[in-house]
Write a protein that holds these residues in place. Structure first.
Motif, PDB file in Angstrom:
ATOM      1  N   ALA A 141       0.815  -1.215   0.000  1.00 41.90           N
ATOM      2  CA  ALA A 141       0.000   0.000   0.000  1.00 41.90           C
ATOM      3  C   ALA A 141       0.847   1.264   0.000  1.00 41.90           C
ATOM      4  O   ALA A 141       0.437   2.278  -0.563  1.00 41.90           O
ATOM      5  CB  ALA A 141      -0.931   0.006   1.210  1.00 41.90           C
ATOM      6  N   SER A 142       2.043   1.204   0.601  1.00 37.98           N
ATOM      7  CA  SER A 142       2.853   2.417   0.679  1.00 37.98           C
ATOM      8  C   SER A 142       3.818   2.584  -0.487  1.00 37.98           C
ATOM      9  O   SER A 142       4.097   3.702  -0.901  1.00 37.98           O
ATOM     10  CB  SER A 142       3.627   2.460   2.006  1.00 37.98           C
ATOM     11  N   THR A 143       4.326   1.475  -1.024  1.00 38.26           N
ATOM     12  CA  THR A 143       5.347   1.595  -2.074  1.00 38.26           C
ATOM     13  C   THR A 143       4.938   0.990  -3.410  1.00 38.26           C
ATOM     14  O   THR A 143       5.517   1.331  -4.430  1.00 38.26           O
ATOM     15  CB  THR A 143       6.663   0.917  -1.650  1.00 38.26           C
ATOM     16  N   GLY A 144       4.019   0.021  -3.378  1.00 37.39           N
ATOM     17  CA  GLY A 144       3.673  -0.678  -4.613  1.00 37.39           C
ATOM     18  C   GLY A 144       4.746  -1.659  -5.034  1.00 37.39           C
ATOM     19  O   GLY A 144       4.733  -2.151  -6.165  1.00 37.39           O
ATOM     20  N   ASP A 145       5.693  -1.980  -4.139  1.00 37.46           N
ATOM     21  CA  ASP A 145       6.788  -2.906  -4.429  1.00 37.46           C
ATOM     22  C   ASP A 145       6.236  -4.242  -4.936  1.00 37.46           C
ATOM     23  O   ASP A 145       5.340  -4.819  -4.332  1.00 37.46           O
ATOM     24  CB  ASP A 145       7.621  -3.125  -3.164  1.00 37.46           C
ATOM     25  N   GLU A 146       6.793  -4.738  -6.049  1.00 40.30           N
ATOM     26  CA  GLU A 146       6.279  -5.944  -6.699  1.00 40.30           C
ATOM     27  C   GLU A 146       6.345  -7.180  -5.793  1.00 40.30           C
ATOM     28  O   GLU A 146       5.423  -7.988  -5.770  1.00 40.30           O
ATOM     29  CB  GLU A 146       7.056  -6.217  -7.993  1.00 40.30           C
ATOM     30  N   THR A 147       7.413  -7.314  -5.040  1.00 41.46           N
ATOM     31  CA  THR A 147       7.533  -8.456  -4.132  1.00 41.46           C
ATOM     32  C   THR A 147       6.466  -8.390  -3.053  1.00 41.46           C
ATOM     33  O   THR A 147       5.824  -9.401  -2.738  1.00 41.46           O
ATOM     34  CB  THR A 147       8.937  -8.501  -3.491  1.00 41.46           C
ATOM     35  N   ALA A 148       6.260  -7.209  -2.495  1.00 41.60           N
ATOM     36  CA  ALA A 148       5.229  -7.036  -1.468  1.00 41.60           C
ATOM     37  C   ALA A 148       3.838  -7.300  -2.038  1.00 41.60           C
ATOM     38  O   ALA A 148       2.992  -7.896  -1.365  1.00 41.60           O
ATOM     39  CB  ALA A 148       5.298  -5.630  -0.874  1.00 41.60           C
ATOM     40  N   VAL A 149       3.609  -6.891  -3.271  1.00 40.71           N
ATOM     41  CA  VAL A 149       2.311  -7.127  -3.915  1.00 40.71           C
ATOM     42  C   VAL A 149       2.072  -8.622  -4.082  1.00 40.71           C
ATOM     43  O   VAL A 149       0.974  -9.123  -3.824  1.00 40.71           O
ATOM     44  CB  VAL A 149       2.213  -6.371  -5.266  1.00 40.71           C
ATOM     45  N   GLN A 150       3.108  -9.365  -4.491  1.00 37.42           N
ATOM     46  CA  GLN A 150       2.967 -10.819  -4.631  1.00 37.42           C
ATOM     47  C   GLN A 150       2.727 -11.489  -3.280  1.00 37.42           C
ATOM     48  O   GLN A 150       1.901 -12.403  -3.169  1.00 37.42           O
ATOM     49  CB  GLN A 150       4.206 -11.419  -5.303  1.00 37.42           C
ATOM     50  N   GLU A 151       3.432 -11.045  -2.251  1.00 35.61           N
ATOM     51  CA  GLU A 151       3.217 -11.598  -0.914  1.00 35.61           C
ATOM     52  C   GLU A 151       1.815 -11.270  -0.413  1.00 35.61           C
ATOM     53  O   GLU A 151       1.162 -12.112   0.216  1.00 35.61           O
ATOM     54  CB  GLU A 151       4.269 -11.070   0.061  1.00 35.61           C
ATOM     55  N   LEU A 152       1.347 -10.055  -0.709  1.00 39.04           N
ATOM     56  CA  LEU A 152      -0.007  -9.675  -0.331  1.00 39.04           C
ATOM     57  C   LEU A 152      -1.022 -10.562  -1.041  1.00 39.04           C
ATOM     58  O   LEU A 152      -1.976 -11.054  -0.420  1.00 39.04           O
ATOM     59  CB  LEU A 152      -0.263  -8.201  -0.653  1.00 39.04           C
ATOM     60  N   ALA A 153      -0.821 -10.800  -2.324  1.00 41.32           N
ATOM     61  CA  ALA A 153      -1.735 -11.653  -3.082  1.00 41.32           C
ATOM     62  C   ALA A 153      -1.793 -13.052  -2.481  1.00 41.32           C
ATOM     63  O   ALA A 153      -2.874 -13.640  -2.362  1.00 41.32           O
ATOM     64  CB  ALA A 153      -1.321 -11.716  -4.553  1.00 41.32           C
ATOM     65  N   GLU A 154      -0.644 -13.576  -2.079  1.00 40.84           N
ATOM     66  CA  GLU A 154      -0.618 -14.907  -1.452  1.00 40.84           C
ATOM     67  C   GLU A 154      -1.386 -14.913  -0.133  1.00 40.84           C
ATOM     68  O   GLU A 154      -2.131 -15.852   0.160  1.00 40.84           O
ATOM     69  CB  GLU A 154       0.830 -15.355  -1.226  1.00 40.84           C
ATOM     70  N   SER A 155      -1.224 -13.864   0.662  1.00 45.62           N
ATOM     71  CA  SER A 155      -1.948 -13.772   1.934  1.00 45.62           C
ATOM     72  C   SER A 155      -3.448 -13.638   1.699  1.00 45.62           C
ATOM     73  O   SER A 155      -4.254 -14.277   2.384  1.00 45.62           O
ATOM     74  CB  SER A 155      -1.440 -12.575   2.746  1.00 45.62           C
ATOM     75  N   LEU A 156      -3.824 -12.805   0.739  1.00 47.66           N
ATOM     76  CA  LEU A 156      -5.245 -12.642   0.415  1.00 47.66           C
ATOM     77  C   LEU A 156      -5.862 -13.973   0.018  1.00 47.66           C
ATOM     78  O   LEU A 156      -6.957 -14.336   0.458  1.00 47.66           O
ATOM     79  CB  LEU A 156      -5.427 -11.612  -0.707  1.00 47.66           C
ATOM     80  N   ARG A 157      -5.149 -14.700  -0.819  1.00 43.11           N
ATOM     81  CA  ARG A 157      -5.634 -16.003  -1.290  1.00 43.11           C
ATOM     82  C   ARG A 157      -5.766 -16.987  -0.120  1.00 43.11           C
ATOM     83  O   ARG A 157      -6.757 -17.701  -0.005  1.00 43.11           O
ATOM     84  CB  ARG A 157      -4.665 -16.539  -2.355  1.00 43.11           C
ATOM     85  N   TRP A 158      -4.787 -17.010   0.771  1.00 46.03           N
ATOM     86  CA  TRP A 158      -4.806 -17.918   1.921  1.00 46.03           C
ATOM     87  C   TRP A 158      -6.026 -17.650   2.791  1.00 46.03           C
ATOM     88  O   TRP A 158      -6.742 -18.569   3.166  1.00 46.03           O
ATOM     89  CB  TRP A 158      -3.512 -17.758   2.733  1.00 46.03           C
ATOM     90  N   TYR A 159      -6.281 -16.387   3.082  1.00 46.20           N
ATOM     91  CA  TYR A 159      -7.430 -16.052   3.925  1.00 46.20           C
ATOM     92  C   TYR A 159      -8.754 -16.272   3.202  1.00 46.20           C
ATOM     93  O   TYR A 159      -9.748 -16.675   3.806  1.00 46.20           O
ATOM     94  CB  TYR A 159      -7.323 -14.617   4.442  1.00 46.20           C
ATOM     95  N   ALA A 160      -8.784 -16.013   1.904  1.00 47.34           N
ATOM     96  CA  ALA A 160     -10.022 -16.199   1.136  1.00 47.34           C
ATOM     97  C   ALA A 160     -10.424 -17.664   1.075  1.00 47.34           C
ATOM     98  O   ALA A 160     -11.621 -17.978   1.042  1.00 47.34           O
ATOM     99  CB  ALA A 160      -9.859 -15.638  -0.271  1.00 47.34           C
ATOM    100  N   ARG A 161      -9.454 -18.568   1.078  1.00 47.39           N
ATOM    101  CA  ARG A 161      -9.767 -20.003   1.085  1.00 47.39           C
ATOM    102  C   ARG A 161     -10.436 -20.430   2.385  1.00 47.39           C
ATOM    103  O   ARG A 161     -11.146 -21.425   2.418  1.00 47.39           O
ATOM    104  CB  ARG A 161      -8.491 -20.824   0.875  1.00 47.39           C
ATOM    105  N   ARG A 162     -10.207 -19.692   3.448  1.00 42.46           N
ATOM    106  CA  ARG A 162     -10.730 -20.049   4.759  1.00 42.46           C
ATOM    107  C   ARG A 162     -11.959 -19.246   5.170  1.00 42.46           C
ATOM    108  O   ARG A 162     -12.610 -19.579   6.151  1.00 42.46           O
ATOM    109  CB  ARG A 162      -9.619 -19.861   5.803  1.00 42.46           C
ATOM    110  N   ASP A 163     -12.254 -18.175   4.440  1.00 37.81           N
ATOM    111  CA  ASP A 163     -13.351 -17.276   4.815  1.00 37.81           C
ATOM    112  C   ASP A 163     -14.147 -16.916   3.557  1.00 37.81           C
ATOM    113  O   ASP A 163     -13.711 -16.098   2.746  1.00 37.81           O
ATOM    114  CB  ASP A 163     -12.760 -16.025   5.470  1.00 37.81           C
ATOM    115  N   GLU A 164     -15.314 -17.535   3.404  1.00 38.10           N
ATOM    116  CA  GLU A 164     -16.132 -17.306   2.205  1.00 38.10           C
ATOM    117  C   GLU A 164     -16.576 -15.856   2.076  1.00 38.10           C
ATOM    118  O   GLU A 164     -16.675 -15.327   0.968  1.00 38.10           O
ATOM    119  CB  GLU A 164     -17.343 -18.234   2.209  1.00 38.10           C
ATOM    120  N   GLY A 165     -16.847 -15.212   3.203  1.00 39.36           N
ATOM    121  CA  GLY A 165     -17.233 -13.795   3.165  1.00 39.36           C
ATOM    122  C   GLY A 165     -16.111 -12.925   2.626  1.00 39.36           C
ATOM    123  O   GLY A 165     -16.347 -11.999   1.833  1.00 39.36           O
ATOM    124  N   PHE A 166     -14.894 -13.216   3.040  1.00 42.26           N
ATOM    125  CA  PHE A 166     -13.741 -12.471   2.543  1.00 42.26           C
ATOM    126  C   PHE A 166     -13.512 -12.762   1.061  1.00 42.26           C
ATOM    127  O   PHE A 166     -13.199 -11.856   0.292  1.00 42.26           O
ATOM    128  CB  PHE A 166     -12.491 -12.802   3.364  1.00 42.26           C
TER     129      PHE A 166
END
Length: 129
Positions: A55-80
């Motif tokens: 969110a602060s830098t748009g760094d590509e590595t951070a964006v990929q790590e964020l995407a992985e975290s989003l995916r992990w939580y979305a698999r466990r939470d249908e509302g998310f």
């Protein structure tokens, strides 16, 4: 629901806000999205750090790590997962096309011949001239 594409699109939206691509009307939606993600990531320092960095830098590595975290939580939470779909719904196809173009460019670059032996190779010489 393609959680990979949805999480990558949502992470790209977070990064777009960091690079100033969000417009004022979209800034409120982005703020709401960030608040929701923070509430889901509550207590997960690694995921929160990737969110803050993306969110602060748009760094590509951070964006990929964020995407992985989003995916992990979305698999466990249908509302998310439904929130990801709502946020990224219109952006998934565009994101997939951008990723496909980037991958095609990278593949072509990797296959480029970088070493040429042709005219520069040395041949043995003969003293029989």
């Amino acid at each position: 629901m393609d959680l990979v594409a949805l999480s990558e699109a949502a992470a790209a939206l977070v990064a777009a806000g960091a690079t100033g691509a969000a417009q004022s009307a979209g800034e409120q939606a982005t703020a709401g999205m960030l608040a929701r993600i923070r509430s889901v990531f509550h207590g997960d320092a690694r995921a929160t750090e990737s969110l803050d960095e993306a969110a602060s830098t748009g760094d590509e590595t951070a964006v990929q790590e964020l995407a992985e975290s989003l995916r992990w939580y979305a698999r466990r939470d249908e509302g998310f997962a439904a929130d990801l779909e709502r946020w990224a719904g219109g952006h998934v196809e565009v994101t997939q096309n951008v990723i496909a173009g980037r991958d095609a460019y990278t593949a072509a670059r990797d296959q480029h011949v970088t070493h040429h032996h042709g005219a520069t190779s040395q041949h043995g010489t003969s003293d029989d001239d």
